[in-house]
Design an enzyme around this catalytic site. Structure first.
Site, mmCIF file in Angstrom:
data_model
loop_
_atom_site.group_PDB
_atom_site.id
_atom_site.type_symbol
_atom_site.label_atom_id
_atom_site.label_comp_id
_atom_site.label_asym_id
_atom_site.label_seq_id
_atom_site.Cartn_x
_atom_site.Cartn_y
_atom_site.Cartn_z
ATOM 1 N N LYS A 11 0.763 -0.940 -0.021
ATOM 2 C CA LYS A 11 -0.135 0.116 0.477
ATOM 3 C C LYS A 11 0.676 0.693 0.019
ATOM 4 O O LYS A 11 2.462 0.665 0.502
ATOM 5 C CB LYS A 11 -1.427 -0.093 1.331
ATOM 6 C CG LYS A 11 -0.546 -0.481 2.531
ATOM 7 C CD LYS A 11 -0.198 1.154 3.366
ATOM 8 C CE LYS A 11 0.842 1.192 3.861
ATOM 9 N NZ LYS A 11 2.175 2.302 4.793
ATOM 10 N N ASP A 136 -2.146 -1.554 9.981
ATOM 11 C CA ASP A 136 -2.025 -1.494 8.771
ATOM 12 C C ASP A 136 -2.814 -2.910 8.398
ATOM 13 O O ASP A 136 -3.172 -3.433 7.426
ATOM 14 C CB ASP A 136 -1.039 -1.515 8.514
ATOM 15 C CG ASP A 136 -0.461 -0.332 7.915
ATOM 16 O OD1 ASP A 136 -1.488 0.627 8.217
ATOM 17 O OD2 ASP A 136 0.391 0.422 7.604
HETATM 18 P P1 ATP Z 1 4.416 -0.220 7.568
HETATM 19 O O1 ATP Z 1 4.311 0.275 6.117
HETATM 20 O O2 ATP Z 1 2.970 -0.914 8.124
HETATM 21 O O3 ATP Z 1 4.755 0.446 8.640
HETATM 22 P P2 ATP Z 1 6.475 -1.482 6.685
HETATM 23 O O4 ATP Z 1 6.031 -1.163 4.992
HETATM 24 O O5 ATP Z 1 7.894 -0.152 7.536
HETATM 25 O O6 ATP Z 1 6.114 -1.332 7.101
HETATM 26 P P3 ATP Z 1 7.594 -4.357 6.845
HETATM 27 O O7 ATP Z 1 8.187 -4.443 5.554
HETATM 28 O O8 ATP Z 1 6.093 -4.853 7.040
HETATM 29 O O9 ATP Z 1 7.495 -2.257 7.476
HETATM 30 O O10 ATP Z 1 8.655 -4.479 8.019
HETATM 31 C C1 ATP Z 1 9.070 -4.028 9.298
HETATM 32 C C2 ATP Z 1 10.293 -5.169 10.070
HETATM 33 O O11 ATP Z 1 8.742 -6.241 10.226
HETATM 34 C C3 ATP Z 1 10.697 -5.550 9.241
HETATM 35 O O12 ATP Z 1 12.380 -5.156 9.905
HETATM 36 C C4 ATP Z 1 10.709 -6.846 9.746
HETATM 37 O O13 ATP Z 1 12.069 -7.155 10.432
HETATM 38 C C5 ATP Z 1 9.469 -7.500 10.529
HETATM 39 N N1 ATP Z 1 8.901 -8.330 9.936
HETATM 40 C C6 ATP Z 1 8.278 -8.984 10.128
HETATM 41 N N2 ATP Z 1 7.072 -9.933 9.751
HETATM 42 C C7 ATP Z 1 7.389 -9.217 8.581
HETATM 43 C C8 ATP Z 1 7.095 -9.572 7.334
HETATM 44 N N3 ATP Z 1 6.206 -10.971 6.887
HETATM 45 N N4 ATP Z 1 7.463 -9.166 5.693
HETATM 46 C C9 ATP Z 1 8.425 -8.083 6.744
HETATM 47 N N5 ATP Z 1 9.131 -7.568 7.541
HETATM 48 C C10 ATP Z 1 8.367 -7.887 8.347
#
Ligand code: ATP
Length: 311
Positions: A11, A136
């Site tokens: 997203k 989210d």
């Molecule tokens: P958001 O936009 O919801 O804040 P994000 O895109 O910034 O999320 P994610 O890619 O979801 O961040 O990853 C954040 C942290 O969560 C990573 O550093 C990782 O260690 C942990 N994590 C746990 N599960 C997952 C997963 N399935 N995929 C990616 N990261 C994950």
């Protein structure tokens, strides 16, 4: 059903306004969230017992710290099931990028296991489970375009606007923690307002809603907002440079998504998005780029090749 494969879409935040802080420690927000075609693939297979998770990305945990693992565990507990599942995540969404990659994986597990185990849970049931795992994740279950309020879990669908051309840019070696970005925002706010609540801001949300009604890309580009940009751009100057470079190179508007560091540009066309990507790649060598579009759904069950060949 013994196995299934899901497309778990990322997203972007077209709008993120922080309205105040809440007694539970979260922030009260108003957001417009949009699914995009950039997606991970999540394969699920039934097992007699236990949860086993594999992922092709070295930085993603494969134990209980993975959001997809947590989703499987929660379903097991809530449905009093001893059955197990094997989860394989093929990552295409960059990690810790503000694109809700982990949340999308967790949403895919909720939707997929509901099918695989024949649980018969409604979308509403899945969303209330999702909200216990992360702010989210309810959005990722539903997908499309949603106005999200509360801590992000109260959703109201907006008219579908498929195919908005987008160019995404993410500094390759930079990840931003969502918790840090919100904390940094709060610190800045407390410095400037002596901690008064709610935060005093002028909303441009009505303009976003009008832009959606009219499907007017320039109006949407003019009303983009993300309150987390201030602390993140102050710390990571490259994020601000990328945001400006997208504008100078022809984006109608640009913004950081979520807690960053990914920034996106709303582009006049997919052709122009590809041309701009090629130009910016020469300028920013440690940055990854993706040309993508807005999508009408978050999670998609991939058709089973066997059932396709039979039909
Ligand atoms: P958001 O936009 O919801 O804040 P994000 O895109 O910034 O999320 P994610 O890619 O979801 O961040 O990853 C954040 C942290 O969560 C990573 O550093 C990782 O260690 C942990 N994590 C746990 N599960 C997952 C997963 N399935 N995929 C990616 N990261 C994950």
């Amino acid at each position: 059903m013994q196995a299934c494969t899901l497309i778990a879409r990322a997203k972007i935040n077209l709008y993120l306004e922080i309205l105040g802080s809440r007694p539970d420690g979260y922030s009260e927000v108003a957001m417009v969230l949009q699914s995009i075609h950039l997606a991970d693939r999540v394969q699920l297979k039934r097992r007699h017992h236990g949860i086993h998770l594999r992922c092709d990305h070295p930085e993603v945990p494969t134990d209980v710290n993975n959001l997809a693992y947590k989703a499987a565990e929660l379903l097991q507990k809530e449905c009093h099931s001893s059955a197990g599942v094997e989860i394989h995540i093929e990552k295409h969404i960059p990690v810790a990028a503000g694109l809700a990659g982990g949340s999308a994986n967790a949403a895919a597990v909720l939707v997929g296991m509901n099918q695989l185990w024949g649980l018969g849970l409604t979308v509403g049931d899945l969303q209330s489970l999702a909200s216990r795992l992360g702010s989210d994740i309810p959005f990722c279950v539903q997908g499309g375009t949603q106005l999200a309020t509360g801590r992000g879990e109260i959703l109201e669908p907006l008219a579908d606007w498929e195919g908005i051309p987008l160019l995404l840019a993410k500094p390759r070696h930079l990840g931003v923690s969502t918790a840090w970005a919100y904390q940094a925002f709060r610190s800045l706010q407390e410095d400037s307002t002596s901690g008064s609540q709610p935060y005093d801001t002028v909303s441009s949300l009505p303009q976003v809603l009008v832009a959606f009604d009219r499907q007017d890309p320039q109006a949407l580009a003019n009303s983009l907002r993300n309150d987390l940009e201030k602390p993140v751009l102050a710390t990571y100057t490259l994020v601000g440079e990328l945001r400006s470079a997208l504008r100078s190179a022809g984006a109608l508007g640009s913004l950081m998504s979520g807690s960053g560091p990914t920034v996106f540009g709303i582009m006049p066309s997919l052709e122009q998005a590809s041309q701009t990507r090629d130009t910016l790649r020469r300028q920013f060598q440690d940055v990854d780029f993706w040309v993508t579009q807005s999508a009408p759904t978050g999670i998609l069950l991939e058709p089973d090749p066997q059932s396709l060949s039979l039909s």
